[in-house]
Scaffold this motif. Structure first.
Motif, PDB file in Angstrom:
ATOM      1  N   PRO A 145       0.893 -10.611  -9.054  1.00  0.00           N
ATOM      2  CA  PRO A 145       2.009 -10.740  -8.122  1.00  0.00           C
ATOM      3  C   PRO A 145       1.910  -9.716  -6.986  1.00  0.00           C
ATOM      4  N   VAL A 146       2.157 -10.177  -5.772  1.00  0.00           N
ATOM      5  CA  VAL A 146       2.184  -9.321  -4.580  1.00  0.00           C
ATOM      6  C   VAL A 146       3.573  -9.437  -3.974  1.00  0.00           C
ATOM      7  N   GLN A 147       4.270  -8.303  -3.815  1.00  0.00           N
ATOM      8  CA  GLN A 147       5.693  -8.340  -3.466  1.00  0.00           C
ATOM      9  C   GLN A 147       6.024  -7.351  -2.356  1.00  0.00           C
ATOM     10  N   LEU A 148       7.096  -7.643  -1.621  1.00  0.00           N
ATOM     11  CA  LEU A 148       7.679  -6.729  -0.646  1.00  0.00           C
ATOM     12  C   LEU A 148       9.057  -6.331  -1.144  1.00  0.00           C
ATOM     13  N   LEU A 166       4.661 -13.420  -3.642  1.00  0.00           N
ATOM     14  CA  LEU A 166       3.824 -14.490  -4.176  1.00  0.00           C
ATOM     15  C   LEU A 166       3.166 -14.051  -5.467  1.00  0.00           C
ATOM     16  N   LYS A 167       2.795 -15.028  -6.281  1.00  0.00           N
ATOM     17  CA  LYS A 167       2.044 -14.736  -7.506  1.00  0.00           C
ATOM     18  C   LYS A 167       0.830 -15.649  -7.587  1.00  0.00           C
ATOM     19  N   PHE A 168      -0.224 -15.136  -8.180  1.00  0.00           N
ATOM     20  CA  PHE A 168      -1.443 -15.893  -8.437  1.00  0.00           C
ATOM     21  C   PHE A 168      -1.806 -15.694  -9.908  1.00  0.00           C
ATOM     22  N   GLU A 169      -1.999 -16.793 -10.633  1.00  0.00           N
ATOM     23  CA  GLU A 169      -2.229 -16.710 -12.072  1.00  0.00           C
ATOM     24  C   GLU A 169      -3.404 -17.580 -12.486  1.00  0.00           C
TER      25      GLU A 169
END
Length: 251
Positions: A145-148, A166-169
């Motif tokens: 997960p990449v978050q602000l 966003l998340k990438f799994e």
């Protein structure tokens, strides 16, 4: 009279000096006391800090039926269930400004179980008798997960924040390419989605404790549909839905 006036002026000046000195001393003392009462007062000035995340999850599928579902003479109903899981991860936080931080959770491991209830008609029944079969899909999700993060002002040792990203799994236990898969629904290995939530920072002497709750919804279709399987051909799209409660420990 002149001497009296001069003495009065000198006395007033002395009183004013004493007042100014006392005020400055009190202000400095109050500032020092306030700073001493703050835990980790310089933490917000760090450009990077690391943490550990412990997660509990509520998981389910979002299912879209295939047109084949209306033609099925054995599968009457498909219902997704809510299931629970847990996970761990490493939190990496980068300071952008006084209000914003960028966060990356890596690695993130989620151990989740999702299931679907199928209402089946007995093949040789003439009175519409049905049975319920539960299909479990177990997954080990490796995610990034990449978050602000948007922060409020710090009030003592407390702060509120909101986050989104966003998340990438990837599913390490995906059975999308497995053979003899009549007894389960097959899922693709990769998924991506969006996340949003709210959390609270509690500043302690040695670390920051942050309880957080967020919604994590998959966007892509993770269903590896097989038209030859009765449990798979009645379903068109499957998307993941999660509610994640986290406890974050940061230094």
């Amino acid at each position: 009279m002149y001497n009296l006036l001069r003495n009065k002026i000198i006395r007033n000046i002395n009183i004013l000096l004493v007042f100014l000195i006392s005020t400055c001393f009190f202000a400095n003392t109050s500032t020092a006391q306030l700073r001493n009462s703050l835990n980790l007062p310089d933490n917000d000035d760090k450009w990077y800090h690391i943490g550990i995340v412990i997660m509990g999850t509520s998981n389910r599928f979002q299912i879209s039926q295939h047109p084949r579902f209306l033609e099925s003479d054995s599968v009457l109903v498909t219902n997704p269930n809510n299931n629970f899981g847990f996970g761990i991860g490493g939190m990496h936080t980068f300071r952008v400004s006084n209000r914003f931080e960028a966060r990356v959770v890596f690695p993130q491991l989620l151990f989740v179980n999702k299931s679907i209830n199928y209402h089946l008609r007995y093949p040789e029944s003439s009175n519409q008798e049905t049975e319920v079969m539960n299909q479990n899909v177990e997954s080990i999700l490796l995610g990034v997960p990449v978050q602000l993060k948007l922060k409020s002002d710090r009030i003592g040792n407390f702060r509120v924040y909101m986050m989104g990203g966003l998340k990438f799994e990837t599913d390490l236990s995906s059975k999308a390419n497995a053979r003899n898969a009549e007894n389960f629904v097959k899922l693709k290995k990769s998924d991506y989605g969006i996340e949003a939530g709210i959390g609270f920072n509690f500043y302690n002497k040695m670390f920051i404790l942050s309880p957080e709750i967020k919604i994590s919804n998959g966007i892509s279709d993770v269903h590896a549909r097989d038209a030859n399987l009765k449990f798979s051909n009645v379903i068109d799209r499957i998307q993941s839905r999660q509610i994640i409660f986290s406890l974050i420990f940061e230094g």
